[in-house]
Design a protein around this motif. Structure first.
Motif, PDB file in Angstrom:
ATOM      1  N   THR A 170       0.842  -1.193   0.000  1.00 15.56           N
ATOM      2  CA  THR A 170       0.000   0.000   0.000  1.00 15.56           C
ATOM      3  C   THR A 170       0.878   1.244   0.000  1.00 15.56           C
ATOM      4  OG1 THR A 170      -1.645  -1.163   1.344  1.00 15.56           O
ATOM      5  CG2 THR A 170      -1.876   1.221   1.168  1.00 15.56           C
ATOM      6  N   VAL A 171       0.597   2.177  -0.889  1.00 16.64           N
ATOM      7  CA  VAL A 171       1.228   3.494  -0.814  1.00 16.64           C
ATOM      8  C   VAL A 171       0.127   4.536  -0.675  1.00 16.64           C
ATOM      9  CG1 VAL A 171       3.323   2.875  -2.076  1.00 16.64           C
ATOM     10  CG2 VAL A 171       1.337   3.700  -3.341  1.00 16.64           C
ATOM     11  N   LYS A 172       0.382   5.551   0.163  1.00 17.61           N
ATOM     12  CA  LYS A 172      -0.582   6.618   0.393  1.00 17.61           C
ATOM     13  C   LYS A 172       0.162   7.946   0.424  1.00 17.61           C
ATOM     14  CE  LYS A 172      -3.756   3.885   3.277  1.00 17.61           C
ATOM     15  NZ  LYS A 172      -4.429   3.815   4.601  1.00 17.61           N
ATOM     16  N   SER A 173      -0.429   8.960  -0.183  1.00 13.74           N
ATOM     17  CA  SER A 173       0.135  10.309  -0.092  1.00 13.74           C
ATOM     18  C   SER A 173      -0.752  11.159   0.797  1.00 13.74           C
ATOM     19  CB  SER A 173       0.259  10.942  -1.485  1.00 13.74           C
ATOM     20  OG  SER A 173      -1.007  11.082  -2.089  1.00 13.74           O
ATOM     21  N   SER A 174      -0.134  11.838   1.760  1.00 13.24           N
ATOM     22  CA  SER A 174      -0.866  12.774   2.611  1.00 13.24           C
ATOM     23  C   SER A 174      -0.813  14.185   2.047  1.00 13.24           C
ATOM     24  CB  SER A 174      -0.306  12.758   4.029  1.00 13.24           C
ATOM     25  OG  SER A 174       1.094  12.990   4.022  1.00 13.24           O
ATOM     26  N   SER A 175       0.150  14.421   1.158  1.00 11.04           N
ATOM     27  CA  SER A 175       0.277  15.670   0.408  1.00 11.04           C
ATOM     28  C   SER A 175       1.130  15.342  -0.815  1.00 11.04           C
ATOM     29  CB  SER A 175       0.948  16.762   1.249  1.00 11.04           C
ATOM     30  OG  SER A 175       2.321  16.472   1.444  1.00 11.04           O
ATOM     31  N   ASN A 176       1.399  16.341  -1.641  1.00 15.34           N
ATOM     32  CA  ASN A 176       2.243  16.052  -2.809  1.00 15.34           C
ATOM     33  C   ASN A 176       3.713  15.925  -2.439  1.00 15.34           C
ATOM     34  OD1 ASN A 176       2.830  18.758  -2.313  1.00 15.34           O
ATOM     35  ND2 ASN A 176       2.570  19.396  -4.445  1.00 15.34           N
ATOM     36  N   LYS A 177       4.040  16.162  -1.162  1.00 11.75           N
ATOM     37  CA  LYS A 177       5.424  16.091  -0.709  1.00 11.75           C
ATOM     38  C   LYS A 177       5.671  14.998   0.325  1.00 11.75           C
ATOM     39  CE  LYS A 177       6.161  21.058  -1.358  1.00 11.75           C
ATOM     40  NZ  LYS A 177       6.556  22.345  -0.689  1.00 11.75           N
ATOM     41  N   LYS A 178       4.631  14.299   0.759  1.00 10.97           N
ATOM     42  CA  LYS A 178       4.815  13.310   1.829  1.00 10.97           C
ATOM     43  C   LYS A 178       3.827  12.170   1.668  1.00 10.97           C
ATOM     44  CE  LYS A 178       6.233  14.625   5.804  1.00 10.97           C
ATOM     45  NZ  LYS A 178       6.377  15.197   7.182  1.00 10.97           N
ATOM     46  N   GLY A 179       4.268  10.967   2.085  1.00  9.44           N
ATOM     47  CA  GLY A 179       3.390   9.811   2.023  1.00  9.44           C
ATOM     48  C   GLY A 179       3.929   8.672   2.858  1.00  9.44           C
ATOM     49  N   THR A 180       3.261   7.520   2.761  1.00  5.23           N
ATOM     50  CA  THR A 180       3.697   6.323   3.479  1.00  5.23           C
ATOM     51  C   THR A 180       3.733   5.146   2.517  1.00  5.23           C
ATOM     52  OG1 THR A 180       1.439   5.762   4.146  1.00  5.23           O
ATOM     53  CG2 THR A 180       2.762   7.069   5.695  1.00  5.23           C
ATOM     54  N   ALA A 181       4.604   4.195   2.839  1.00  2.00           N
ATOM     55  CA  ALA A 181       4.696   2.942   2.091  1.00  2.00           C
ATOM     56  C   ALA A 181       4.646   1.794   3.089  1.00  2.00           C
ATOM     57  CB  ALA A 181       5.990   2.887   1.287  1.00  2.00           C
ATOM     58  N   THR A 182       3.806   0.803   2.811  1.00  2.00           N
ATOM     59  CA  THR A 182       3.647  -0.336   3.701  1.00  2.00           C
ATOM     60  C   THR A 182       3.705  -1.626   2.897  1.00  2.00           C
ATOM     61  OG1 THR A 182       2.239   0.928   5.212  1.00  2.00           O
ATOM     62  CG2 THR A 182       2.157  -1.479   5.384  1.00  2.00           C
ATOM     63  N   VAL A 183       4.533  -2.563   3.356  1.00  2.00           N
ATOM     64  CA  VAL A 183       4.570  -3.916   2.793  1.00  2.00           C
ATOM     65  C   VAL A 183       4.180  -4.880   3.903  1.00  2.00           C
ATOM     66  CG1 VAL A 183       5.965  -5.716   1.727  1.00  2.00           C
ATOM     67  CG2 VAL A 183       6.351  -3.322   1.108  1.00  2.00           C
ATOM     68  N   GLU A 184       3.108  -5.620   3.682  1.00  2.00           N
ATOM     69  CA  GLU A 184       2.646  -6.610   4.649  1.00  2.00           C
ATOM     70  C   GLU A 184       2.867  -8.009   4.079  1.00  2.00           C
ATOM     71  OE1 GLU A 184      -1.428  -8.232   6.861  1.00  2.00           O
ATOM     72  OE2 GLU A 184      -1.533  -6.585   5.410  1.00  2.00           O
ATOM     73  N   ASN A 185       3.621  -8.826   4.819  1.00  2.00           N
ATOM     74  CA  ASN A 185       3.769 -10.229   4.448  1.00  2.00           C
ATOM     75  C   ASN A 185       2.613 -10.979   5.105  1.00  2.00           C
ATOM     76  OD1 ASN A 185       4.485 -12.952   4.162  1.00  2.00           O
ATOM     77  ND2 ASN A 185       6.666 -12.462   4.099  1.00  2.00           N
ATOM     78  N   VAL A 186       1.558 -11.214   4.328  1.00  2.00           N
ATOM     79  CA  VAL A 186       0.357 -11.852   4.862  1.00  2.00           C
ATOM     80  C   VAL A 186       0.670 -13.265   5.341  1.00  2.00           C
ATOM     81  CG1 VAL A 186      -2.002 -12.568   4.305  1.00  2.00           C
ATOM     82  CG2 VAL A 186      -1.083 -10.437   3.352  1.00  2.00           C
TER      83      VAL A 186
END
Length: 281
Positions: A170-186
């Motif tokens: 999952t990638v999410k942007s909170s603004s055009n300059k910042k965001g988060t990246a998450t990798v989940e090993n299910v």
């Protein structure tokens, strides 16, 4: 792509921490740690017009197909009117790569990821996924990573992944300059997440593209020898927008990889509005 963009794809460097399950390939990851990069889509060949769905191939709508030197998958090339893309999610099973038929000795690699921007909007990409490598001597290596292009990949060194693991990215942007990246090993129940910021004032997100991609990434100024990855199927694939909506894959543009010899080596279909299937052929 403009020539100046192609020439600048490989300009930035940064330090990555390797994570590998194959000791024989560890030195390779150490050598590439400051050079590995997932890049914007590099066009190859001539786009083809949609001629209607092909039920035998699993297509559910008439999707245009374009050819790329490095990307295979599906791209949403524009968000819903009045909004921008601010999240992308997809789940896939890590493949066990093999050396392509007729290839010589060496190491062959690839990567699967989801991301925001990088196709029609190429100033930046917020993306995350899993790399894989196989050596002709039989060693394998896998690593989870994230990236804000034009910076290179940064590895999630604490998260172990291997072939057969089910991964949700999952990638999410909170603004055009910042965001988060998450990798989940299910499969293992472990996950890693990080906050990412734009590395320069001109490499901010536009929120114009969302994508689910298998890529021939680069080391230094060259694409790596591309591994036969079999089939990678993204499921649960969707993109969120700034208006609070969610968009599936059925309206996307299909990208297939055409190699330097002019041979198309992938086959991409859209089995449903939440899936993308990428095959090595």
């Amino acid at each position: 792509m403009k020539l100046n963009l192609i020439l600048s794809l490989f300009a930035a460097t940064a330090l990555c921490v390797p994570s590998t399950e194959a000791p024989g390939l560890l030195s390779r990851y150490e050598r590439r740690s400051s050079k590995a990069r997932s890049n914007p889509m590099i066009p190859a060949g001539t786009p083809t017009k949609a001629e209607g769905p092909d039920p035998a191939a699993g297509e559910i709508s008439a999707n245009p197909t374009e050819y790329s030197s490095n990307w295979a998958g599906v791209v949403l090339t524009a968000p819903p009117a009045g909004s921008t893309f601010n999240s992308v999610v997809g789940t896939f099973t890590v493949p066990k790569p093999s050396v392509p038929s007729g290839s010589g000795s060496g190491t062959y690699s690839g990567t699967a990821w989801v991301g925001i921007d990088g196709d029609t909007y190429q100033n930046a990409i917020l993306q995350s996924g899993v790399d894989w490598s196989v050596s002709s001597s039989g060693g394998y290596s896998y690593v989870a990573w994230y990236e804000w292009f034009p910076n290179p990949q940064v590895n999630f060194g604490s998260l172990s992944v291997t072939s057969g693991d089910v991964i949700t990215v999952t990638v999410k942007s909170s603004s055009n300059k910042k965001g988060t990246a998450t990798v989940e090993n299910v499969t293992t129940g472990k996950s890693a997440t990080t906050t990412v910021s734009a590395p320069c004032s001109t490499c901010t997100l536009g929120g114009q593209n969302a994508e689910w991609i298998v890529e021939d990434y680069s080391e230094g100024s060259s694409l790596v020898p591309f591994a036969n990855f079999g089939t990678v199927t993204f499921t649960g694939a969707s993109a969120g927008d700034s208006a609070g909506g969610s968009v599936g894959t059925s309206g996307g543009t299909i990208l297939d990889i055409e190699n330097s010899s002019g041979t198309v080596i992938t086959s991409v279909t859209i089995p449903s509005n939440s899936e993308v299937q990428v095959k090595y052929v």
